[in-house]
Every structure is written in structure tokens, then in C-alpha cells.
Design a protein around this motif. Structure first.
Motif, PDB file in Angstrom:
ATOM      1  N   SER A   1       2.843  12.345  14.486  1.00 29.89           N
ATOM      2  CA  SER A   1       2.261  12.145  15.809  1.00 29.89           C
ATOM      3  C   SER A   1       3.014  11.064  16.570  1.00 29.89           C
ATOM      4  O   SER A   1       3.709  10.222  15.982  1.00 29.89           O
ATOM      5  CB  SER A   1       0.785  11.754  15.687  1.00 29.89           C
ATOM      6  N   THR A   2       2.837  11.093  17.887  1.00 29.69           N
ATOM      7  CA  THR A   2       3.494  10.124  18.766  1.00 29.69           C
ATOM      8  C   THR A   2       2.457   9.488  19.681  1.00 29.69           C
ATOM      9  O   THR A   2       1.608  10.184  20.249  1.00 29.69           O
ATOM     10  CB  THR A   2       4.574  10.814  19.619  1.00 29.69           C
ATOM     11  N   PHE A   3       2.544   8.169  19.835  1.00 31.40           N
ATOM     12  CA  PHE A   3       1.641   7.432  20.710  1.00 31.40           C
ATOM     13  C   PHE A   3       2.445   6.427  21.528  1.00 31.40           C
ATOM     14  O   PHE A   3       3.263   5.690  20.969  1.00 31.40           O
ATOM     15  CB  PHE A   3       0.570   6.689  19.902  1.00 31.40           C
ATOM     16  N   ARG A   4       2.255   6.459  22.827  1.00 27.17           N
ATOM     17  CA  ARG A   4       2.934   5.515  23.731  1.00 27.17           C
ATOM     18  C   ARG A   4       4.446   5.562  23.550  1.00 27.17           C
ATOM     19  O   ARG A   4       5.132   4.535  23.592  1.00 27.17           O
ATOM     20  CB  ARG A   4       2.393   4.108  23.538  1.00 27.17           C
ATOM     21  N   GLY A   5       4.948   6.763  23.294  1.00 29.01           N
ATOM     22  CA  GLY A   5       6.383   6.957  23.164  1.00 29.01           C
ATOM     23  C   GLY A   5       6.954   6.601  21.810  1.00 29.01           C
ATOM     24  O   GLY A   5       8.176   6.612  21.630  1.00 29.01           O
ATOM     25  N   LEU A   6       6.085   6.289  20.839  1.00 26.74           N
ATOM     26  CA  LEU A   6       6.528   5.917  19.500  1.00 26.74           C
ATOM     27  C   LEU A   6       5.890   6.838  18.469  1.00 26.74           C
ATOM     28  O   LEU A   6       4.769   7.307  18.658  1.00 26.74           O
ATOM     29  CB  LEU A   6       6.126   4.473  19.183  1.00 26.74           C
ATOM     30  N   THR A   7       6.590   7.055  17.360  1.00 27.94           N
ATOM     31  CA  THR A   7       5.924   7.739  16.256  1.00 27.94           C
ATOM     32  C   THR A   7       4.764   6.884  15.774  1.00 27.94           C
ATOM     33  O   THR A   7       4.731   5.662  15.989  1.00 27.94           O
ATOM     34  CB  THR A   7       6.877   7.960  15.071  1.00 27.94           C
ATOM     35  N   ALA A   8       3.808   7.526  15.108  1.00 27.55           N
ATOM     36  CA  ALA A   8       2.664   6.777  14.580  1.00 27.55           C
ATOM     37  C   ALA A   8       3.139   5.633  13.697  1.00 27.55           C
ATOM     38  O   ALA A   8       2.547   4.542  13.698  1.00 27.55           O
ATOM     39  CB  ALA A   8       1.738   7.720  13.812  1.00 27.55           C
ATOM     40  N   TYR A   9       4.210   5.851  12.942  1.00 29.47           N
ATOM     41  CA  TYR A   9       4.738   4.825  12.037  1.00 29.47           C
ATOM     42  C   TYR A   9       5.217   3.602  12.812  1.00 29.47           C
ATOM     43  O   TYR A   9       4.866   2.457  12.486  1.00 29.47           O
ATOM     44  CB  TYR A   9       5.884   5.421  11.221  1.00 29.47           C
ATOM     45  N   GLU A  10       6.008   3.824  13.850  1.00 32.38           N
ATOM     46  CA  GLU A  10       6.538   2.694  14.604  1.00 32.38           C
ATOM     47  C   GLU A  10       5.450   2.041  15.454  1.00 32.38           C
ATOM     48  O   GLU A  10       5.450   0.814  15.642  1.00 32.38           O
ATOM     49  CB  GLU A  10       7.713   3.144  15.460  1.00 32.38           C
ATOM     50  N   PHE A  11       4.525   2.833  15.964  1.00 28.85           N
ATOM     51  CA  PHE A  11       3.385   2.277  16.688  1.00 28.85           C
ATOM     52  C   PHE A  11       2.570   1.372  15.769  1.00 28.85           C
ATOM     53  O   PHE A  11       2.167   0.271  16.141  1.00 28.85           O
ATOM     54  CB  PHE A  11       2.533   3.414  17.248  1.00 28.85           C
TER      55      PHE A  11
ATOM     56  N   ASP B   1       0.862  -1.180   0.000  1.00 25.59           N
ATOM     57  CA  ASP B   1       0.000   0.000   0.000  1.00 25.59           C
ATOM     58  C   ASP B   1       0.901   1.232   0.000  1.00 25.59           C
ATOM     59  O   ASP B   1       1.729   1.393   0.895  1.00 25.59           O
ATOM     60  CB  ASP B   1      -0.895  -0.007   1.238  1.00 25.59           C
ATOM     61  N   PRO B   2       0.740   2.132  -0.997  1.00 28.56           N
ATOM     62  CA  PRO B   2       1.705   3.217  -1.144  1.00 28.56           C
ATOM     63  C   PRO B   2       1.377   4.503  -0.417  1.00 28.56           C
ATOM     64  O   PRO B   2       2.237   5.391  -0.338  1.00 28.56           O
ATOM     65  CB  PRO B   2       1.686   3.483  -2.653  1.00 28.56           C
ATOM     66  N   PHE B   3       0.140   4.639   0.124  1.00 27.39           N
ATOM     67  CA  PHE B   3      -0.203   5.949   0.683  1.00 27.39           C
ATOM     68  C   PHE B   3      -1.481   5.858   1.504  1.00 27.39           C
ATOM     69  O   PHE B   3      -2.498   5.360   1.019  1.00 27.39           O
ATOM     70  CB  PHE B   3      -0.413   6.960  -0.452  1.00 27.39           C
ATOM     71  N   VAL B   4      -1.396   6.345   2.735  1.00 27.31           N
ATOM     72  CA  VAL B   4      -2.581   6.550   3.568  1.00 27.31           C
ATOM     73  C   VAL B   4      -2.526   7.990   4.063  1.00 27.31           C
ATOM     74  O   VAL B   4      -1.520   8.435   4.602  1.00 27.31           O
ATOM     75  CB  VAL B   4      -2.631   5.561   4.743  1.00 27.31           C
ATOM     76  N   GLU B   5      -3.612   8.718   3.881  1.00 26.08           N
ATOM     77  CA  GLU B   5      -3.620  10.166   4.056  1.00 26.08           C
ATOM     78  C   GLU B   5      -3.291  10.591   5.493  1.00 26.08           C
ATOM     79  O   GLU B   5      -3.438   9.815   6.446  1.00 26.08           O
ATOM     80  CB  GLU B   5      -4.975  10.740   3.632  1.00 26.08           C
ATOM     81  N   THR B   6      -2.854  11.831   5.614  1.00 24.68           N
ATOM     82  CA  THR B   6      -2.373  12.380   6.880  1.00 24.68           C
ATOM     83  C   THR B   6      -3.340  12.163   8.026  1.00 24.68           C
ATOM     84  O   THR B   6      -2.944  11.760   9.132  1.00 24.68           O
ATOM     85  CB  THR B   6      -2.084  13.885   6.723  1.00 24.68           C
ATOM     86  N   GLU B   7      -4.627  12.433   7.798  1.00 28.85           N
ATOM     87  CA  GLU B   7      -5.608  12.392   8.871  1.00 28.85           C
ATOM     88  C   GLU B   7      -5.653  11.041   9.575  1.00 28.85           C
ATOM     89  O   GLU B   7      -6.018  10.950  10.748  1.00 28.85           O
ATOM     90  CB  GLU B   7      -7.003  12.728   8.321  1.00 28.85           C
ATOM     91  N   ARG B   8      -5.251   9.996   8.891  1.00 29.88           N
ATOM     92  CA  ARG B   8      -5.321   8.664   9.477  1.00 29.88           C
ATOM     93  C   ARG B   8      -4.045   8.254  10.209  1.00 29.88           C
ATOM     94  O   ARG B   8      -3.849   7.096  10.572  1.00 29.88           O
ATOM     95  CB  ARG B   8      -5.701   7.648   8.400  1.00 29.88           C
ATOM     96  N   TRP B   9      -3.195   9.259  10.460  1.00 31.79           N
ATOM     97  CA  TRP B   9      -2.001   9.030  11.286  1.00 31.79           C
ATOM     98  C   TRP B   9      -1.969   9.947  12.506  1.00 31.79           C
ATOM     99  O   TRP B   9      -0.955   9.998  13.213  1.00 31.79           O
ATOM    100  CB  TRP B   9      -0.733   9.226  10.452  1.00 31.79           C
TER     101      TRP B   9
END
Length: 279
Positions: A152-162, A106-114
Motif C-alpha cells: 500500500s501507499t500513503f502520502r506518496g510513500l509505501t506503507a513501509y517508508e511511511f 520485531d520480525p513480522f506484522v501481518e498483512t492486514e496491518r499494512w
């Protein structure tokens, strides 16, 4: 240093493909490439399969929307953007088998969903569900980042790593190095943390600018990006490759190339990586 197979994302030559499919693929093969990464393949899978074989190329990775109702990109090269929605996952996976893909990304998920934890968890659930369906077709799935995943950051992780922590073991990551750097990441450190999942890298060089995916930012204008052939920008691509030892595919890509003809940029990148052992 790792030695993944060198590839090129066909989106870089989207205009050329639209007017001369066979000639474009032959020119890429003439550079010594034997691998390409497909996009917009669902409606033209049999023709692409035939053209790839004619050129002596394989496409074992390819981009298709798996998590979104639409790609969120105003680009006519992505025909899904003109539909009421993207192709069904069943259609994607059947086409992927026709073309010879092994991994659908999947090449792209829009900003709002992160931007919220709930949305990121939903992204992971959608991709995990897709992975289960893909396995029935003998396929893997993955995700390709831009820069919005690092806002964004969640539980000490970026949204990507989370997000990555929520994925099934068989789901892979394709890290776009240029966009991760645009997201103000220490890319070497990032790869060290997620590297077990990384099976592909977008080997994209250039000068990093502002993040065009921040909320409220104007829609990304590719012509404003300063992307350059490998070795001519500010990104230490070879260091990044070494930090992701399980990478199977090193994929050359340009969202836009202002340095002349796109084939010149691709060929310069091919030469650079060939000189450093990637073929």
C-alpha cells in the motif's frame, strides 16, 4: 563498502537447534562466525546465554514480537504462536539482557496491518512505545520486513517508508533484502532513502517469485521459495551493502534451503562474504 559484523539468524537452523543446541552452535562457530541472531529466546534465555558463551558466540540482535498480539505464523519454532499471546515486553527485555542482546527486532506484522494509514500509524506508535520501555533496559528496538509492507501507499510513500517516517530516532530497521525485492522494490534506492535507520540487513539471496503476502494469497509455504547461498542468486547483495553504510550486522538467513543441507548453504554464504571482506 561497509563492513558490518557477519551473523546468522538462528531460525535458519531451528530444526538442528531443537535436537542439538551445543552441537549446532559449535558448527556455526567452526565456520568462523562469532555472531548470531537469536529468536524464540524469552523462555530459554539462561540456557541460550550459557550455550552462546560455550561456543564463543555473541547474540547482539534478536527477534521477538513487540507490536502484535501474535506473530501470525503457523510455525512451531515460534512458541509464542502456541500461547494466548506473545510474552510481555517486560519479559522480552529482561530475557534480552540475559542473552546479551543490544537490539530487539520485531520480525513480522501481518498483512492486514499494512493496508490502511490508521493501522500503519498504530504500528509505529506501538514500536515507539516499546522503544521507550526498551531504553529503560539499555536496549534498542527495530523492525524486520517481509513483503506485505510494500503493498500500500500513503502520502506518496509505501506503507513501509511511511511507517519509518513515524518512528523515534532511536528505532532501527533490519531490512530483509530478499523480501524487499519480493515486494517489487528497487532495493538500492530504498536503502538510500531509509539507510540512516538501517542497522542490520538480512543477506538473503535467491530467485524472487510472487509476493505470498498479498491479500487473499495462500499462506506462505517456505518450501516454494527459491533461496540460495549468497552470490548464487539474482540479488546484488554487495551493492545493497554499499547502499546502507550504517549497517552494523549483516545477517545470513534462509527461510528454507532446498540446495542440500542447511549448514552447506550457510557455509557457502560465509565464504562468499569472507571473500568480500565481511567477517
Amino acid at each position: 563498502m561497509t563492513s558490518p559484523v557477519l551473523s546468522v539468524q538462528l531460525y535458519a537452523v531451528r530444526d538442528q537447534l531443537a535436537t542439538d543446541l551445543d552441537g549446532t552452535l559449535a558448527r556455526l562457530a567452526g565456520m568462523g562466525l562469532r555472531e548470531v541472531e537469536a529468536f524464540d529466546f524469552v523462555d530459554k534465555a539462561p540456557a541460550l546465554d550459557e550455550a552462546f558463551k560455550k561456543a564463543g558466540l555473541r547474540a547482539r540482535t534478536g527477534h521477538a514480537s513487540l507490536m502484535s498480539e501474535g506473530l501470525g505464523l503457523d510455525d512451531p519454532a515460534f512458541k509464542e504462536g502456541a500461547r494466548s499471546g506473545p510474552p510481555t515486553q517486560q519479559a522480552v527485555f529482561e530475557a534480552a539482557r540475559t542473552v546479551g542482546l543490544e537490539i530487539v527486532i520485531d520480525p513480522f506484522v501481518e498483512t492486514e496491518r499494512w493496508l490502511t494509514e490508521e493501522a500503519v500509524l498504530d504500528n509505529a506508535k506501538r514500536l515507539n512505545d516499546a522503544a521507550e520501555k526498551a531504553a529503560d533496559h539499555g536496549l534498542r528496538v527495530g523492525y524486520h520486513n517481509h513483503a506485505q509492507e510494500f503493498l500500500s501507499t500513503f502520502r506518496g510513500l509505501t506503507a513501509y517508508e511511511f511507517f519509518a517516517e513515524q518512528l523515534r530516532d532511536d528505532v532501527v530497521l533490519e531490512v530483509d533484502l530478499y523480501w524487499a525485492a519480493t515486494g517489487r522494490q528497487d532495493v538500492t534506492a530504498l536503502l538510500g532513502r531509509v539507510g540512516e535507520r538501517v542497522r542490520a540487513l538480512h543477506l538473503k539471496d535467491g530467485v524472487v517469485g510472487a509476493n505470498p503476502f498479498e491479500p487473499g494469497a495462500a499462506r506462505m509455504d517456505p518450501e516454494k521459495l527459491d533461496q540460495r547461498p549468497a552470490g548464487e542468486g539474482e540479488l546484488p547483495l554487495l551493492d545493497y551493502l554499499a547502499a546502507a553504510p550504517r549497517t552494523e550486522f549483516g545477517v545470513i538467513e534462509f527461510d528454507h534451503y532446498a540446495g542440500g543441507h542447511i549448514f552447506d548453504g550457510i557455509e557457502a554464504s560465509v565464504r562468499y562474504f569472507n571473500e568480500h571482506g565481511l567477517r
